[in-house]
Structures are given as C-alpha cells and as structure tokens.
Scaffold this motif. Structure first.
Motif, PDB file in Angstrom:
ATOM      1  N   TRP A  42       0.822  -1.297  -0.096  1.00  0.00           N
ATOM      2  CA  TRP A  42       0.029  -0.139   0.013  1.00  0.00           C
ATOM      3  C   TRP A  42       0.776   1.298  -0.042  1.00  0.00           C
ATOM      4  CZ3 TRP A  42      -0.489   3.985   3.569  1.00  0.00           C
ATOM      5  CH2 TRP A  42      -1.549   4.932   3.264  1.00  0.00           C
ATOM      6  N   LYS A  43       2.059   1.273   0.836  1.00  0.00           N
ATOM      7  CA  LYS A  43       2.864   2.488   0.816  1.00  0.00           C
ATOM      8  C   LYS A  43       3.505   2.587  -0.404  1.00  0.00           C
ATOM      9  CE  LYS A  43       6.877   4.028   3.279  1.00  0.00           C
ATOM     10  NZ  LYS A  43       7.848   3.828   4.359  1.00  0.00           N
ATOM     11  N   ARG A  44       3.921   1.649  -1.103  1.00  0.00           N
ATOM     12  CA  ARG A  44       4.596   1.868  -2.313  1.00  0.00           C
ATOM     13  C   ARG A  44       3.836   2.268  -3.227  1.00  0.00           C
ATOM     14  NH1 ARG A  44       8.541   3.403  -5.553  1.00  0.00           N
ATOM     15  NH2 ARG A  44       8.617   2.178  -7.204  1.00  0.00           N
ATOM     16  N   SER A  45       2.219   1.827  -3.245  1.00  0.00           N
ATOM     17  CA  SER A  45       1.444   2.434  -4.315  1.00  0.00           C
ATOM     18  C   SER A  45       1.011   3.934  -3.995  1.00  0.00           C
ATOM     19  CB  SER A  45       0.232   1.522  -4.226  1.00  0.00           C
ATOM     20  OG  SER A  45       0.366   0.110  -4.619  1.00  0.00           O
ATOM     21  N   MET A  46       0.930   4.087  -2.711  1.00  0.00           N
ATOM     22  CA  MET A  46       0.855   5.675  -2.388  1.00  0.00           C
ATOM     23  C   MET A  46       1.766   6.674  -2.888  1.00  0.00           C
ATOM     24  SD  MET A  46      -2.203   6.130  -1.250  1.00  0.00           S
ATOM     25  CE  MET A  46      -2.067   7.973  -0.530  1.00  0.00           C
ATOM     26  N   ILE A  47       2.927   6.176  -2.570  1.00  0.00           N
ATOM     27  CA  ILE A  47       4.225   6.858  -2.974  1.00  0.00           C
ATOM     28  C   ILE A  47       4.254   7.205  -4.549  1.00  0.00           C
ATOM     29  CG2 ILE A  47       6.735   6.521  -3.425  1.00  0.00           C
ATOM     30  CD1 ILE A  47       6.913   5.343  -0.578  1.00  0.00           C
ATOM     31  N   LEU A  48       3.947   6.163  -5.089  1.00  0.00           N
ATOM     32  CA  LEU A  48       3.820   6.245  -6.714  1.00  0.00           C
ATOM     33  C   LEU A  48       2.990   7.363  -7.101  1.00  0.00           C
ATOM     34  CD1 LEU A  48       4.303   2.691  -7.970  1.00  0.00           C
ATOM     35  CD2 LEU A  48       5.884   4.341  -8.402  1.00  0.00           C
ATOM     36  N   SER A  49       1.642   7.136  -6.720  1.00  0.00           N
ATOM     37  CA  SER A  49       0.488   8.001  -7.036  1.00  0.00           C
ATOM     38  C   SER A  49       0.850   9.312  -6.338  1.00  0.00           C
ATOM     39  CB  SER A  49      -0.769   7.480  -6.060  1.00  0.00           C
ATOM     40  OG  SER A  49      -1.150   6.240  -6.765  1.00  0.00           O
ATOM     41  N   LEU A  50       1.343   9.596  -5.350  1.00  0.00           N
ATOM     42  CA  LEU A  50       1.853  10.878  -4.823  1.00  0.00           C
ATOM     43  C   LEU A  50       2.925  11.688  -5.421  1.00  0.00           C
ATOM     44  CD1 LEU A  50       1.447  10.514  -0.790  1.00  0.00           C
ATOM     45  CD2 LEU A  50      -0.027  11.755  -2.363  1.00  0.00           C
ATOM     46  N   SER A  51       3.893  10.802  -5.840  1.00  0.00           N
ATOM     47  CA  SER A  51       4.874  11.341  -6.767  1.00  0.00           C
ATOM     48  C   SER A  51       4.169  11.763  -8.235  1.00  0.00           C
ATOM     49  CB  SER A  51       5.915  10.227  -6.793  1.00  0.00           C
ATOM     50  OG  SER A  51       6.923  10.686  -7.556  1.00  0.00           O
ATOM     51  N   ALA A  52       3.457  11.051  -8.781  1.00  0.00           N
ATOM     52  CA  ALA A  52       2.905  11.351  -9.979  1.00  0.00           C
ATOM     53  C   ALA A  52       2.341  12.707  -9.920  1.00  0.00           C
ATOM     54  CB  ALA A  52       1.878  10.385 -10.653  1.00  0.00           C
ATOM     55  N   LYS A  53       1.589  12.933  -8.928  1.00  0.00           N
ATOM     56  CA  LYS A  53       0.807  14.120  -8.692  1.00  0.00           C
ATOM     57  C   LYS A  53       1.765  15.348  -7.973  1.00  0.00           C
ATOM     58  CE  LYS A  53      -3.558  11.788  -7.905  1.00  0.00           C
ATOM     59  NZ  LYS A  53      -3.988  12.064  -9.143  1.00  0.00           N
ATOM     60  N   ASN A  54       3.019  15.087  -7.726  1.00  0.00           N
ATOM     61  CA  ASN A  54       4.020  16.115  -7.439  1.00  0.00           C
ATOM     62  C   ASN A  54       3.594  16.443  -5.968  1.00  0.00           C
ATOM     63  OD1 ASN A  54       6.355  17.592  -7.369  1.00  0.00           O
ATOM     64  ND2 ASN A  54       5.381  19.375  -8.294  1.00  0.00           N
ATOM     65  N   LYS A  55       3.169  15.547  -5.200  1.00  0.00           N
ATOM     66  CA  LYS A  55       2.752  15.804  -3.787  1.00  0.00           C
ATOM     67  C   LYS A  55       3.459  14.963  -2.611  1.00  0.00           C
ATOM     68  CE  LYS A  55      -0.357  18.832  -4.883  1.00  0.00           C
ATOM     69  NZ  LYS A  55       0.354  19.389  -6.050  1.00  0.00           N
ATOM     70  N   LEU A  56       4.652  14.253  -3.004  1.00  0.00           N
ATOM     71  CA  LEU A  56       5.151  13.202  -2.411  1.00  0.00           C
ATOM     72  C   LEU A  56       5.789  14.059  -1.270  1.00  0.00           C
ATOM     73  CD1 LEU A  56       5.976  10.443  -1.755  1.00  0.00           C
ATOM     74  CD2 LEU A  56       7.792  10.483  -3.064  1.00  0.00           C
ATOM     75  N   SER A  57       6.509  15.243  -1.583  1.00  0.00           N
ATOM     76  CA  SER A  57       7.017  16.116  -0.495  1.00  0.00           C
ATOM     77  C   SER A  57       6.325  16.614   0.758  1.00  0.00           C
ATOM     78  CB  SER A  57       7.844  17.289  -1.090  1.00  0.00           C
ATOM     79  OG  SER A  57       6.630  17.991  -1.771  1.00  0.00           O
ATOM     80  N   PHE A  58       5.231  16.193   0.560  1.00  0.00           N
ATOM     81  CA  PHE A  58       4.132  16.568   1.648  1.00  0.00           C
ATOM     82  C   PHE A  58       4.131  15.548   2.874  1.00  0.00           C
ATOM     83  CE2 PHE A  58       2.791  19.445  -1.247  1.00  0.00           C
ATOM     84  CZ  PHE A  58       2.175  20.640  -0.456  1.00  0.00           C
ATOM     85  N   VAL A  59       4.682  14.269   2.320  1.00  0.00           N
ATOM     86  CA  VAL A  59       4.618  13.066   3.338  1.00  0.00           C
ATOM     87  C   VAL A  59       6.058  12.559   3.570  1.00  0.00           C
ATOM     88  CG1 VAL A  59       2.356  12.298   2.776  1.00  0.00           C
ATOM     89  CG2 VAL A  59       4.467  11.122   1.649  1.00  0.00           C
ATOM     90  N   ASP A  60       7.032  13.038   2.717  1.00  0.00           N
ATOM     91  CA  ASP A  60       8.306  12.412   3.027  1.00  0.00           C
ATOM     92  C   ASP A  60       9.290  13.337   3.628  1.00  0.00           C
ATOM     93  OD1 ASP A  60       9.378  14.460   1.319  1.00  0.00           O
ATOM     94  OD2 ASP A  60       9.724  12.840  -0.336  1.00  0.00           O
ATOM     95  N   GLY A  61       8.805  14.617   4.001  1.00  0.00           N
ATOM     96  CA  GLY A  61       9.384  15.486   4.882  1.00  0.00           C
ATOM     97  C   GLY A  61      10.425  16.464   4.150  1.00  0.00           C
ATOM     98  N   SER A  62      10.515  16.372   2.829  1.00  0.00           N
ATOM     99  CA  SER A  62      11.381  17.261   2.079  1.00  0.00           C
ATOM    100  C   SER A  62      10.912  18.674   2.038  1.00  0.00           C
ATOM    101  CB  SER A  62      11.712  16.654   0.464  1.00  0.00           C
ATOM    102  OG  SER A  62      10.282  16.523   0.049  1.00  0.00           O
ATOM    103  N   LEU A  63       9.587  18.737   2.052  1.00  0.00           N
ATOM    104  CA  LEU A  63       8.836  20.196   2.341  1.00  0.00           C
ATOM    105  C   LEU A  63       8.362  20.470   3.608  1.00  0.00           C
ATOM    106  CD1 LEU A  63       8.121  22.296   0.213  1.00  0.00           C
ATOM    107  CD2 LEU A  63       5.649  21.482  -0.061  1.00  0.00           C
ATOM    108  N   THR A  64       9.208  21.808   4.176  1.00  0.00           N
ATOM    109  CA  THR A  64       8.815  22.228   5.312  1.00  0.00           C
ATOM    110  C   THR A  64       7.703  23.239   5.148  1.00  0.00           C
ATOM    111  OG1 THR A  64      10.327  23.891   5.269  1.00  0.00           O
ATOM    112  CG2 THR A  64      10.937  21.553   6.374  1.00  0.00           C
ATOM    113  N   LYS A  65       6.906  23.424   6.101  1.00  0.00           N
ATOM    114  CA  LYS A  65       5.754  24.336   6.063  1.00  0.00           C
ATOM    115  C   LYS A  65       6.227  25.626   6.107  1.00  0.00           C
ATOM    116  CE  LYS A  65       1.508  25.656   8.482  1.00  0.00           C
ATOM    117  NZ  LYS A  65       0.491  25.375   9.306  1.00  0.00           N
ATOM    118  N   PRO A  66       5.767  26.615   5.271  1.00  0.00           N
ATOM    119  CA  PRO A  66       6.116  27.727   5.268  1.00  0.00           C
ATOM    120  C   PRO A  66       5.546  28.805   6.294  1.00  0.00           C
ATOM    121  CG  PRO A  66       5.513  27.213   3.147  1.00  0.00           C
ATOM    122  CD  PRO A  66       5.291  26.263   3.948  1.00  0.00           C
ATOM    123  N   TYR A  67       5.911  29.902   6.259  1.00  0.00           N
ATOM    124  CA  TYR A  67       5.275  30.772   7.398  1.00  0.00           C
ATOM    125  C   TYR A  67       3.818  30.963   7.110  1.00  0.00           C
ATOM    126  CZ  TYR A  67       4.277  35.026  10.220  1.00  0.00           C
ATOM    127  OH  TYR A  67       3.861  35.994  10.923  1.00  0.00           O
TER     128      TYR A  67
END
Length: 129
Positions: A42-67
C-alpha cells in the motif's frame, strides 16, 4: 517554489502547490484501501501516486511548512489538506479515524509507518525461505 513567477503557486504545473482541477479530495489513489495488512505494498502504491501528482514532498519530509501569513503558507495549507484527505480516503475507516486529527500529511504518514511499517521476525524468515 514555482518556476514561473507569472502564475499563482497553485496554477503553475511545475509547483508542488499546483492543484489540478481533477484532484478530488475523495480520490481512490490506490487499488485497495489499507486495512492493516499489506502495508509495504500500500505504501509503495501511495508513493507512486503521490509522486505522479507532485505531492510526495508533503509526506516524505522534504517540504517544510512555510510561514502561515504568506501566500506560500496558504498554498501549503491547502495542498497539505488535500494530501491528508487523499490519505484518509485510501485508508480503512477504522484506521482513518485513528489518524483523523493529525494536522499534517507528514504526521499521518509517520504514524502509519510507525504502527505498520515493521517486519516481524517470523515474516522475515518466511520471506527469506
């Protein structure tokens, strides 16, 4: 950050904040909702889906919340809420209720990984055989 400064953050297709009109909050991103078994698949499938939508950074920690008070902060909140709704919709109702009140997609992701992302010794032995 968006590459094209003439477009609003959520209108630039290269931006992590881009939200396509087809991105429904109740989208089934993977073939089956996670019910407590088969987490790695399930996790691998979600990673692929989120990556395809350019939203993986919201779960993998690579994008921090701005002000919060900035346009980028508001765009982050909107996209984070969308990713949270995707995660919740792709979880079994019981599991979804257990993570419903986390504030970020990253927190949901980490909680799921902590609870279900382990490999027990009997499972490992069975896989190796």
């Amino acid at each position: 950050m968006a590459n094209n400064r003439n477009l609003h953050l959520n209108q630039d297709p290269t931006s992590v904040y881009f939200i396509h009109p087809s991105y429904a909050s109740s989208s089934q991103l993977v073939s089956t909702k996670f019910n407590g078994t088969g987490y790695a698949n399930w996790k691998r499938s979600m990673i692929l889906s989120l990556s395809a939508k350019n939203k993986l950074s919201f779960v993998d920690g690579s994008l921090t919340k701005p002000y919060n008070a900035t346009l980028e902060g508001k765009a982050w909140d909107r996209c984070n809420d969308l990713v949270c709704s995707w995660l919740l919709f792709n979880l079994d109702d019981v599991i979804a209720k257990s993570v419903l009140f986390f504030k970020s997609a990253r927190e949901i992701w980490l909680d799921l990984d902590e609870r279900f992302g382990y490999t027990s010794m009997p499972q490992l032995y069975s896989l190796e055989q």
